[in-house]
Design a protein around this motif. Structure first.
Motif, PDB file in Angstrom:
ATOM      1  N   GLY A  90       0.752  -1.269   0.193  1.00  0.00           N
ATOM      2  CA  GLY A  90       0.092   0.043   0.144  1.00  0.00           C
ATOM      3  C   GLY A  90       0.793   1.378  -0.057  1.00  0.00           C
ATOM      4  O   GLY A  90       2.079   1.350   0.350  1.00  0.00           O
ATOM      5  N   HIS A  91       0.309   2.418  -0.738  1.00  0.00           N
ATOM      6  CA  HIS A  91       1.147   3.762  -0.616  1.00  0.00           C
ATOM      7  C   HIS A  91       0.921   4.179   0.823  1.00  0.00           C
ATOM      8  O   HIS A  91       0.136   3.864   1.469  1.00  0.00           O
ATOM      9  CB  HIS A  91       0.237   4.700  -1.553  1.00  0.00           C
ATOM     10  N   ALA A  92       2.143   4.834   1.232  1.00  0.00           N
ATOM     11  CA  ALA A  92       2.124   5.301   2.493  1.00  0.00           C
ATOM     12  C   ALA A  92       2.092   4.337   3.748  1.00  0.00           C
ATOM     13  O   ALA A  92       2.117   4.721   4.839  1.00  0.00           O
ATOM     14  CB  ALA A  92       1.270   6.571   2.778  1.00  0.00           C
ATOM     15  N   SER A  93       2.349   3.374   3.320  1.00  0.00           N
ATOM     16  CA  SER A  93       2.461   2.175   4.301  1.00  0.00           C
ATOM     17  C   SER A  93       3.869   1.927   4.952  1.00  0.00           C
ATOM     18  O   SER A  93       4.723   2.517   4.554  1.00  0.00           O
ATOM     19  CB  SER A  93       2.039   0.719   3.605  1.00  0.00           C
ATOM     20  N   ILE A  94       3.763   1.375   5.997  1.00  0.00           N
ATOM     21  CA  ILE A  94       5.074   1.098   6.880  1.00  0.00           C
ATOM     22  C   ILE A  94       5.475  -0.282   6.966  1.00  0.00           C
ATOM     23  O   ILE A  94       4.708  -1.124   7.309  1.00  0.00           O
ATOM     24  CB  ILE A  94       4.914   1.823   8.318  1.00  0.00           C
ATOM     25  N   SER A  95       6.564  -0.668   6.636  1.00  0.00           N
ATOM     26  CA  SER A  95       7.245  -1.988   6.988  1.00  0.00           C
ATOM     27  C   SER A  95       8.249  -1.683   7.726  1.00  0.00           C
ATOM     28  O   SER A  95       9.197  -1.122   7.800  1.00  0.00           O
ATOM     29  CB  SER A  95       7.324  -2.550   5.666  1.00  0.00           C
ATOM     30  N   THR A 109       6.822  -6.051  10.528  1.00  0.00           N
ATOM     31  CA  THR A 109       5.379  -5.718   9.731  1.00  0.00           C
ATOM     32  C   THR A 109       5.650  -5.260   8.431  1.00  0.00           C
ATOM     33  O   THR A 109       6.729  -4.915   8.096  1.00  0.00           O
ATOM     34  CB  THR A 109       4.740  -4.475  10.686  1.00  0.00           C
ATOM     35  N   VAL A 110       4.588  -5.554   7.656  1.00  0.00           N
ATOM     36  CA  VAL A 110       4.741  -5.159   6.024  1.00  0.00           C
ATOM     37  C   VAL A 110       3.266  -4.818   6.004  1.00  0.00           C
ATOM     38  O   VAL A 110       2.264  -4.849   6.025  1.00  0.00           O
ATOM     39  CB  VAL A 110       4.646  -6.287   5.202  1.00  0.00           C
ATOM     40  N   GLY A 111       3.543  -3.322   5.081  1.00  0.00           N
ATOM     41  CA  GLY A 111       2.167  -2.485   4.642  1.00  0.00           C
ATOM     42  C   GLY A 111       1.330  -1.996   5.614  1.00  0.00           C
ATOM     43  O   GLY A 111       0.135  -2.016   5.259  1.00  0.00           O
ATOM     44  N   ASP A 112       1.773  -1.780   6.749  1.00  0.00           N
ATOM     45  CA  ASP A 112       0.860  -1.303   7.923  1.00  0.00           C
ATOM     46  C   ASP A 112       0.400  -0.004   7.443  1.00  0.00           C
ATOM     47  O   ASP A 112       1.118   0.820   7.163  1.00  0.00           O
ATOM     48  CB  ASP A 112       1.732  -1.101   9.078  1.00  0.00           C
ATOM     49  N   ILE A 113      -0.911   0.504   7.679  1.00  0.00           N
ATOM     50  CA  ILE A 113      -1.484   1.650   7.203  1.00  0.00           C
ATOM     51  C   ILE A 113      -2.130   2.231   8.476  1.00  0.00           C
ATOM     52  O   ILE A 113      -3.091   3.160   8.213  1.00  0.00           O
ATOM     53  CB  ILE A 113      -2.320   1.545   5.879  1.00  0.00           C
ATOM     54  N   GLY A 114      -2.181   1.481   9.745  1.00  0.00           N
ATOM     55  CA  GLY A 114      -2.832   1.982  10.732  1.00  0.00           C
ATOM     56  C   GLY A 114      -2.467   3.409  11.009  1.00  0.00           C
ATOM     57  O   GLY A 114      -3.555   4.206  11.877  1.00  0.00           O
ATOM     58  N   HIS A 115      -1.484   4.173  10.543  1.00  0.00           N
ATOM     59  CA  HIS A 115      -1.272   5.561  11.192  1.00  0.00           C
ATOM     60  C   HIS A 115      -2.095   6.533  10.068  1.00  0.00           C
ATOM     61  O   HIS A 115      -1.949   7.705  10.286  1.00  0.00           O
ATOM     62  CB  HIS A 115       0.263   5.735  10.692  1.00  0.00           C
ATOM     63  N   LEU A 116      -2.600   5.935   9.044  1.00  0.00           N
ATOM     64  CA  LEU A 116      -3.562   6.922   8.126  1.00  0.00           C
ATOM     65  C   LEU A 116      -4.788   7.106   8.473  1.00  0.00           C
ATOM     66  O   LEU A 116      -5.402   6.167   9.156  1.00  0.00           O
ATOM     67  CB  LEU A 116      -3.266   6.208   6.656  1.00  0.00           C
ATOM     68  N   PRO A 117      -5.415   8.440   8.256  1.00  0.00           N
ATOM     69  CA  PRO A 117      -6.688   8.465   8.562  1.00  0.00           C
ATOM     70  C   PRO A 117      -7.605   7.853   7.735  1.00  0.00           C
ATOM     71  O   PRO A 117      -7.205   7.437   6.709  1.00  0.00           O
ATOM     72  CB  PRO A 117      -6.663   9.984   8.428  1.00  0.00           C
ATOM     73  N   THR A 118      -8.805   7.432   8.413  1.00  0.00           N
ATOM     74  CA  THR A 118      -9.519   6.678   7.484  1.00  0.00           C
ATOM     75  C   THR A 118     -10.479   7.681   6.533  1.00  0.00           C
ATOM     76  O   THR A 118     -10.861   8.894   7.007  1.00  0.00           O
ATOM     77  CB  THR A 118     -10.667   5.773   8.436  1.00  0.00           C
ATOM     78  N   ALA A 119     -10.975   7.188   5.528  1.00  0.00           N
ATOM     79  CA  ALA A 119     -11.929   7.896   4.667  1.00  0.00           C
ATOM     80  C   ALA A 119     -12.822   8.365   5.160  1.00  0.00           C
ATOM     81  O   ALA A 119     -13.837   7.727   6.116  1.00  0.00           O
ATOM     82  CB  ALA A 119     -12.019   7.399   3.413  1.00  0.00           C
TER      83      ALA A 119
END
Length: 119
Positions: A90-95, A109-119
């Motif tokens: 995912g874009h802007a994800s953290i691994s 971890t791979v592809g974590d997006i928990g830091h991104l705001p939800t839509a």
């Protein structure tokens, strides 16, 4: 420990924002790193100095990131290059990759997006 931010040219705006949070200026990889990510792997995926807890934030497009993750899983450079297109991240994800003093690597971890705001 020391905090380093390294990035590809296309990811420089994001890396600059990350760098500001940690009061550091990003190192910008040459454009060739996208096609030849092994150089960055050899430079940054190395065991830490004795008793060091350094952190390196590598900000890049999905191709180099996937390559580095596959290399951390002990794939050869050729295998990692061939397999990169079989995966997406995912874009802007953290691994996160933990590199131990003995050189062993553990992908945390791979592809974590928990830091991104939800839509």
């Amino acid at each position: 420990g020391h905090f380093t931010v390294a990035c590809t040219t296309s990811a420089q705006p994001t890396a600059t924002a990350v760098g500001k949070l940690f009061r550091t200026i990003p190192q910008v990889f040459p454009d060739s790193i996208v096609e030849h990510p092994e150089a960055a792997f050899l430079q940054f995926f190395t065991p830490p100095a004795a008793h060091s807890r350094d952190t390196i934030a590598m900000v890049a497009d999905d191709g180099p990131v996937l390559y580095w993750l596959l290399r951390a899983l002990q794939m050869s450079p050729e295998e990692a290059k061939a397999a990169t297109s079989s995966y997406c991240i995912g874009h802007a994800s953290i691994s996160l990759v933990n590199i131990k003093a003995d050189g062993s690597m553990k992908i945390v971890t791979v592809g974590d997006i928990g830091h991104l705001p939800t839509a």
